[in-house]
Design a protein around this motif. Structure first.
Motif, short mmCIF file in Angstrom:
data_model
loop_
_atom_site.label_atom_id
_atom_site.label_comp_id
_atom_site.label_asym_id
_atom_site.label_seq_id
_atom_site.Cartn_x
_atom_site.Cartn_y
_atom_site.Cartn_z
N HIS A 14 0.82 -1.22 0.00
CA HIS A 14 0.00 0.00 0.00
C HIS A 14 0.85 1.27 0.00
N HIS A 16 1.95 2.96 2.81
CA HIS A 16 1.97 3.61 4.13
C HIS A 16 1.01 2.90 5.08
N CYS A 18 -2.06 3.18 7.62
CA CYS A 18 -3.16 4.11 7.84
C CYS A 18 -4.37 3.34 8.39
N CYS A 54 -8.29 2.72 0.90
CA CYS A 54 -7.03 2.06 1.28
C CYS A 54 -7.19 0.56 1.60
ZN LIG Z 1 -3.84 4.48 3.12
#
Ligand SMILES: [Zn+2]
Ligand SMILES: [Zn+2]
Length: 176
Positions: A14, A16, A18, A54
């Protein structure tokens, strides 16, 4: 592979860490438990996601669902909801995220999504959409305007001509 390593894999893919990625990560692990899934290499697992945020990246990593294989599909409602199907057993489940109570900061929600028990994190519902067919192969045709080839499901008929979507729309405009 332990959970830590799985999470690292999701983050690497991805880009990062989060809260959103955590939602997909937890949903995929929950689906693995509920549907007795393994990493998919043969379209055995299908995911229909209701958002393109995400979390979908974690589902791709953990379950091997991908757009190219046709076992990752979008039914956009904007909800943090994911349906999972095990084609082998016919079992399916729809997981809908429960919003944490009260306002949380980004840090707090990240921790919450990681620590929350999966039964509390998601409401388990029945799937509403039938499991889609395996990726189908369509006949292909050359567009009679631009000459470019496309699948038959993308061909439109106009004035007896087989046209691709782009040419069809252009043709339409000129005819108004
Ligand atoms: Zn993200
Ligand atoms: Zn064309």
């Amino acid at each position: 592979m332990d959970k830590r390593a799985l999470w690292e894999k999701c983050v690497a893919f991805h880009g990062h860490e989060c809260p959103g990625l955590t939602i997909g990560y937890r949903a995929a692990l929950y689906a693995i438990d509920l549907l007795e899934l393994t990493f998919s290499n043969d379209e055995q697992v299908v995911c229909i996601t209701e958002n393109d945020a995400c979390g979908v990246d974690a589902i791709q990593v953990l379950l091997g669902c991908s757009v190219g294989k046709g076992n990752l599909l979008f039914h956009m409602t904007g909800k943090q909801a994911f349906s999972f199907y095990n084609r082998k057993t016919g079992k399916s489940v729809r997981l809908v995220l429960n919003k944490p109570l009260g306002e949380l900061t980004r840090e707090e929600s990240f921790r919450y999504y990681h620590a929350c028990k999966q039964e509390d994190l998601f409401t388990v519902k029945e799937t509403k959409i039938e499991v889609p067919e395996r990726a189908r192969l369509f006949d292909s045709y050359a567009c009679e305007c631009c000459g470019e080839t496309t699948g038959s499901n993308w061909i439109r008929l106009s004035g007896g001509k087989k046209l691709c979507i782009d040419c069809y729309q252009r043709y339409d405009r000129f005819n108004v």
